[in-house]
Write a protein that holds these residues in place. Structure first.
Motif, PDB file in Angstrom:
ATOM      1  N   LEU A   1     -35.743   3.042   5.439  1.00 23.41           N
ATOM      2  CA  LEU A   1     -35.228   4.169   4.644  1.00 23.41           C
ATOM      3  C   LEU A   1     -34.492   3.688   3.394  1.00 23.41           C
ATOM      4  O   LEU A   1     -34.326   4.439   2.439  1.00 23.41           O
ATOM      5  CB  LEU A   1     -34.280   5.038   5.483  1.00 23.41           C
ATOM      6  N   TYR A   2     -34.044   2.433   3.436  1.00 29.87           N
ATOM      7  CA  TYR A   2     -33.276   1.902   2.302  1.00 29.87           C
ATOM      8  C   TYR A   2     -34.066   0.835   1.551  1.00 29.87           C
ATOM      9  O   TYR A   2     -33.495  -0.077   0.967  1.00 29.87           O
ATOM     10  CB  TYR A   2     -31.922   1.368   2.780  1.00 29.87           C
TER      11      TYR A   2
ATOM     12  N   GLU B   1     -27.757  13.439  10.563  1.00 26.37           N
ATOM     13  CA  GLU B   1     -27.008  13.165   9.331  1.00 26.37           C
ATOM     14  C   GLU B   1     -27.434  11.833   8.726  1.00 26.37           C
ATOM     15  O   GLU B   1     -27.470  11.696   7.511  1.00 26.37           O
ATOM     16  CB  GLU B   1     -25.507  13.177   9.626  1.00 26.37           C
ATOM     17  N   TYR B   2     -27.729  10.864   9.591  1.00 29.72           N
ATOM     18  CA  TYR B   2     -28.145   9.564   9.068  1.00 29.72           C
ATOM     19  C   TYR B   2     -29.452   9.688   8.276  1.00 29.72           C
ATOM     20  O   TYR B   2     -29.591   9.129   7.189  1.00 29.72           O
ATOM     21  CB  TYR B   2     -28.302   8.554  10.219  1.00 29.72           C
ATOM     22  N   THR B   3     -30.391  10.437   8.827  1.00 26.77           N
ATOM     23  CA  THR B   3     -31.688  10.597   8.160  1.00 26.77           C
ATOM     24  C   THR B   3     -31.534  11.409   6.860  1.00 26.77           C
ATOM     25  O   THR B   3     -32.134  11.077   5.842  1.00 26.77           O
ATOM     26  CB  THR B   3     -32.698  11.277   9.107  1.00 26.77           C
ATOM     27  N   PHE B   4     -30.728  12.448   6.899  1.00 28.09           N
ATOM     28  CA  PHE B   4     -30.553  13.297   5.715  1.00 28.09           C
ATOM     29  C   PHE B   4     -29.739  12.607   4.622  1.00 28.09           C
ATOM     30  O   PHE B   4     -29.749  13.046   3.481  1.00 28.09           O
ATOM     31  CB  PHE B   4     -29.902  14.629   6.103  1.00 28.09           C
ATOM     32  N   MET B   5     -29.009  11.560   4.976  1.00 24.44           N
ATOM     33  CA  MET B   5     -28.191  10.833   4.010  1.00 24.44           C
ATOM     34  C   MET B   5     -28.998   9.722   3.320  1.00 24.44           C
ATOM     35  O   MET B   5     -28.546   9.124   2.341  1.00 24.44           O
ATOM     36  CB  MET B   5     -27.023  10.209   4.776  1.00 24.44           C
ATOM     37  N   ALA B   6     -30.175   9.443   3.858  1.00 25.62           N
ATOM     38  CA  ALA B   6     -30.976   8.325   3.338  1.00 25.62           C
ATOM     39  C   ALA B   6     -31.498   8.638   1.931  1.00 25.62           C
ATOM     40  O   ALA B   6     -31.803   9.787   1.623  1.00 25.62           O
ATOM     41  CB  ALA B   6     -32.150   8.062   4.277  1.00 25.62           C
ATOM     42  N   PRO B   7     -31.598   7.603   1.085  1.00 24.96           N
ATOM     43  CA  PRO B   7     -32.030   7.812  -0.307  1.00 24.96           C
ATOM     44  C   PRO B   7     -33.544   7.953  -0.443  1.00 24.96           C
ATOM     45  O   PRO B   7     -34.203   7.122  -1.069  1.00 24.96           O
ATOM     46  CB  PRO B   7     -31.520   6.554  -1.018  1.00 24.96           C
TER      47      PRO B   7
ATOM     48  N   TYR C   1     -35.751   0.898  11.282  1.00 24.91           N
ATOM     49  CA  TYR C   1     -35.877   2.261  10.719  1.00 24.91           C
ATOM     50  C   TYR C   1     -34.922   2.427   9.534  1.00 24.91           C
ATOM     51  O   TYR C   1     -35.314   2.904   8.460  1.00 24.91           O
ATOM     52  CB  TYR C   1     -35.573   3.270  11.828  1.00 24.91           C
TER      53      TYR C   1
ATOM     54  N   ARG D   1     -26.820   8.463  -2.890  1.00 22.52           N
ATOM     55  CA  ARG D   1     -27.288   7.938  -1.594  1.00 22.52           C
ATOM     56  C   ARG D   1     -27.704   6.469  -1.665  1.00 22.52           C
ATOM     57  O   ARG D   1     -27.617   5.749  -0.673  1.00 22.52           O
ATOM     58  CB  ARG D   1     -28.471   8.774  -1.091  1.00 22.52           C
ATOM     59  N   ARG D   2     -28.167   6.037  -2.835  1.00 17.75           N
ATOM     60  CA  ARG D   2     -28.594   4.640  -2.960  1.00 17.75           C
ATOM     61  C   ARG D   2     -27.403   3.685  -2.952  1.00 17.75           C
ATOM     62  O   ARG D   2     -27.571   2.476  -2.821  1.00 17.75           O
ATOM     63  CB  ARG D   2     -29.399   4.448  -4.239  1.00 17.75           C
TER      64      ARG D   2
ATOM     65  N   ALA E   1     -20.893  11.859   1.338  1.00 16.78           N
ATOM     66  CA  ALA E   1     -22.181  11.366   1.861  1.00 16.78           C
ATOM     67  C   ALA E   1     -23.327  12.317   1.516  1.00 16.78           C
ATOM     68  O   ALA E   1     -24.446  12.132   2.018  1.00 16.78           O
ATOM     69  CB  ALA E   1     -22.082  11.177   3.366  1.00 16.78           C
ATOM     70  N   THR E   2     -23.063  13.336   0.718  1.00 10.06           N
ATOM     71  CA  THR E   2     -24.049  14.358   0.286  1.00 10.06           C
ATOM     72  C   THR E   2     -24.573  15.180   1.466  1.00 10.06           C
ATOM     73  O   THR E   2     -25.654  15.750   1.398  1.00 10.06           O
ATOM     74  CB  THR E   2     -25.255  13.767  -0.496  1.00 10.06           C
ATOM     75  N   LEU E   3     -23.793  15.242   2.550  1.00 13.30           N
ATOM     76  CA  LEU E   3     -24.216  16.020   3.723  1.00 13.30           C
ATOM     77  C   LEU E   3     -23.622  17.412   3.722  1.00 13.30           C
ATOM     78  O   LEU E   3     -23.934  18.230   4.587  1.00 13.30           O
ATOM     79  CB  LEU E   3     -23.800  15.290   5.007  1.00 13.30           C
TER      80      LEU E   3
ATOM     81  N   ASP F   1     -29.499  11.808  -5.004  1.00 13.87           N
ATOM     82  CA  ASP F   1     -30.348  10.623  -4.781  1.00 13.87           C
ATOM     83  C   ASP F   1     -29.667   9.354  -5.279  1.00 13.87           C
ATOM     84  O   ASP F   1     -29.727   8.305  -4.623  1.00 13.87           O
ATOM     85  CB  ASP F   1     -31.700  10.796  -5.487  1.00 13.87           C
TER      86      ASP F   1
END
Lengths: 278, 279
Positions: free
Chosen positions: B126-127, A102-108, B122, B98-99, B73-75, B95
């Protein structure tokens, strides 16, 4: 604006490679075991060929040295292809197991960046591990590669990267579709690829239906092309049809697999499947 | 990512008629075939969260808190209704959403063999960061969180649950979210770690002007931390207001607590729910 977005995605791309490097380092003992397992498997195939003469096969009936080289090249290439395929295909399973999915899929970031980052890390690691096994083979067997055309082999190897990524990404969709059975299905796909792609034999020996499926596998062209280049010195011009087929397969498979992955992600979010671990 | 000036005047979170239903596979008692048993996780939920506040969502297990957080959280996508974060739709503009967000969940979402530093690097990548100066920033955060610096390079699995949760919060700081989604961040922590995490939540709001959406079934925690509280039960919002307003309206007596108000509204105690879950 586009420059910033590209920089953002490139940064994430590096992040995936860096993460995989750290994971390989942290799981070094497992990686060492897998390296040993691969090496032993390839050596076993080599000694199987060497032992054919003791099983009653006369030297005149087959060129045992050529047979050994044929099998060793197949075993070595399969080590590489299966490793890269496994690493990409199990990217989702792995994250679900670690609890980070979930953390990876939530990343922008774009999903393409995620998938390509994982793929790049797999390719780098696959090449390094296969090269280590390849060097080890030199010490165990008296390999005659005097006819090898390394440039052609390298060109086919490079062209095979695209369809291999496509196959891996396609298979990584399975655990996204079914958290309970996806992992098993991915293993089954890997097994089928071993059977139909001519790793240890030409696909012409397969029954007709399997032969047809084998023709559709990009690994078939990779294995036969690299073999021809290393054993019989196939020229680059002679390898162009195989290279063209591989590139064409890649051009179709990569976008199609990424599209499938995106559709599967949408479905997983609709059904709430991202979190479930089995 | 910093909020734009135009976003400051926008609600941090807006939900209109959000519903989510799950089909759960279940085994028939004397047969091998499975049937679909449906569960309504969220039922027409509407809510508004102001920017810069700590908003608590109170509810028992299965009340729909985590589903709500996952949608934001768009999950997860809702079956009906609309949800937006700083004006961005969670389904059509994921997108952009998520930012602006990060999430701290009840279970530590880390690569367990990797160290806190490797996990945070990591996350930084990603951010959009992760270059020079990241290590110094991470070390600074760890000092503020009271974590010894030698924990930074140990595998995550060697850290206590409290330390892991602090690292999870530090990781979310690293990405500077405008909206922090916290899903039961203190569940399972010892009293000291719990207090330290609660202090951190206050710090986030004070120092970073971030909006916090805190899901909890710890009513004391909600009373102490939250500016605004929603009570969620069986996927429906039963009441909302400041803790004082809810106590005044629903506790029924002078000196009542948020727990009294919760019991009156839902007809159950959260401790009972926890005990039932443990059994």
């Amino acid at each position: 604006m586009i420059g910033n977005s590209l920089r953002w995605e490139l940064n994430a791309f590096v992040g995936f490679i860096e993460r995989q490097k750290n994971l390989y380092r942290r799981y070094w003992l497992w990686e060492a075991v897998w390296l040993l397992y691969n090496l032993v498997s390839v050596l076993s195939i080599g000694y199987l060929a060497a032992g054919l003469s003791t099983l009653g096969l006369e030297p005149g009936q087959a060129n045992l040295h050529q047979t050994q080289l044929y099998l060793l090249v197949g075993a070595l290439l399969w080590t590489y292809l299966s490793l890269v395929f496994f690493e990409i295909a199990f990217a989702i399973t792995w994250e679900r197991w670690e609890g980070t999915i979930e953390y990876t899929f939530m990343a922008p970031i774009k999903r393409l960046t995620h998938l390509l980052g994982m793929s790049a890390a797999s390719l780098i690691y696959g090449i390094a591990r296969t090269a280590a096994i390849g060097f080890a083979l030199i010490f165990f067997f008296n390999l005659d590669l005097s006819h090898a055309n390394w440039l052609t082999a390298l060109a086919i190897f490079a062209a095979a990267t695209l369809p291999l990524l496509g196959l891996g990404i396609f298979t990584s969709v399975l655990p996204l579709l079914s958290p309970e059975k996806g992992e098993q299905m991915a293993f089954a796909v890997q097994g089928v690829l071993l059977l139909i792609s001519g790793v240890y034999y030409p696909i012409s020996v397969l029954p007709a239906p399997l032969h047809v499926v084998g023709i559709l596998s990009p690994l078939t062209y990779t294995l036969s092309g690299v073999r021809e280049a290393l054993l019989h010195g196939l020229s680059l011009a002679g390898a162009l049809p195989d290279i063209a087929i591989l590139l064409l397969m890649g051009v179709i498979l990569v976008p199609a697999s990424v599209w499938c992955f995106n559709r599967a992600e949408v479905r997983a979010k609709r059904l709430g499947l991202l979190k479930r671990s089995g | 990512m910093a909020i734009k000036a135009s976003e400051l005047n926008t609600a941090a979170v807006e939900l209109h008629g959000i519903s989510k239903r799950f089909g759960q596979p279940a085994r028939r008692p004397f047969g091998r075939r499975t049937v679909k048993k449906e569960k309504l996780a969220l039922d027409q939920v509407s809510m508004h969260v102001d920017t810069g506040r700590i908003t608590g969502i109170l509810g028992a297990n299965g009340s729909g808190k985590s589903t709500l957080i996952r949608i934001l959280a768009t999950l997860m996508t809702p079956d009906a209704g609309t949800a937006s974060v700083f004006g961005y739709d969670v389904v059509t503009q994921p997108d952009d959403v998520r930012r602006h967000i990060n999430r701290v969940s009840v279970e530590a979402s880390f690569f367990k063999e990797m160290s806190p530093w490797e996990n945070m690097l990591y996350a930084a990548r990603l951010y959009g960061s992760g270059g020079k100066g990241t290590r110094a920033r991470v070390e600074g955060m760890l000092e503020r969180l009271g974590l010894p610096l030698d924990t930074l390079d140990k595998p995550m699995k060697q850290l206590s649950r409290g330390q892991q949760q602090k690292i999870a919060i530090a990781r979310s700081f690293l990405t500077s979210p405008s909206l922090l989604l916290m899903d039961e961040p203190t569940t399972g922590l010892d009293p000291r770690s719990k207090r330290e995490v609660q202090e951190l939540v206050r710090t986030i709001r004070r120092d970073r002007a971030a909006t916090v959406l805190l899901c909890t079934h710890d009513l004391e925690e909600a009373e102490v931390l939250c500016d605004h509280v929603l009570v969620l039960d069986q996927g429906r919002v039963l009441a909302e207001g400041t803790p004082a307003e809810l106590i005044h309206a629903h506790a029924g007596e002078v000196g009542g607590s948020l727990e009294d108000a919760f019991m009156k509204l839902t007809g159950k105690r959260l401790e009972e729910d926890e005990e039932a879950k443990d059994e």
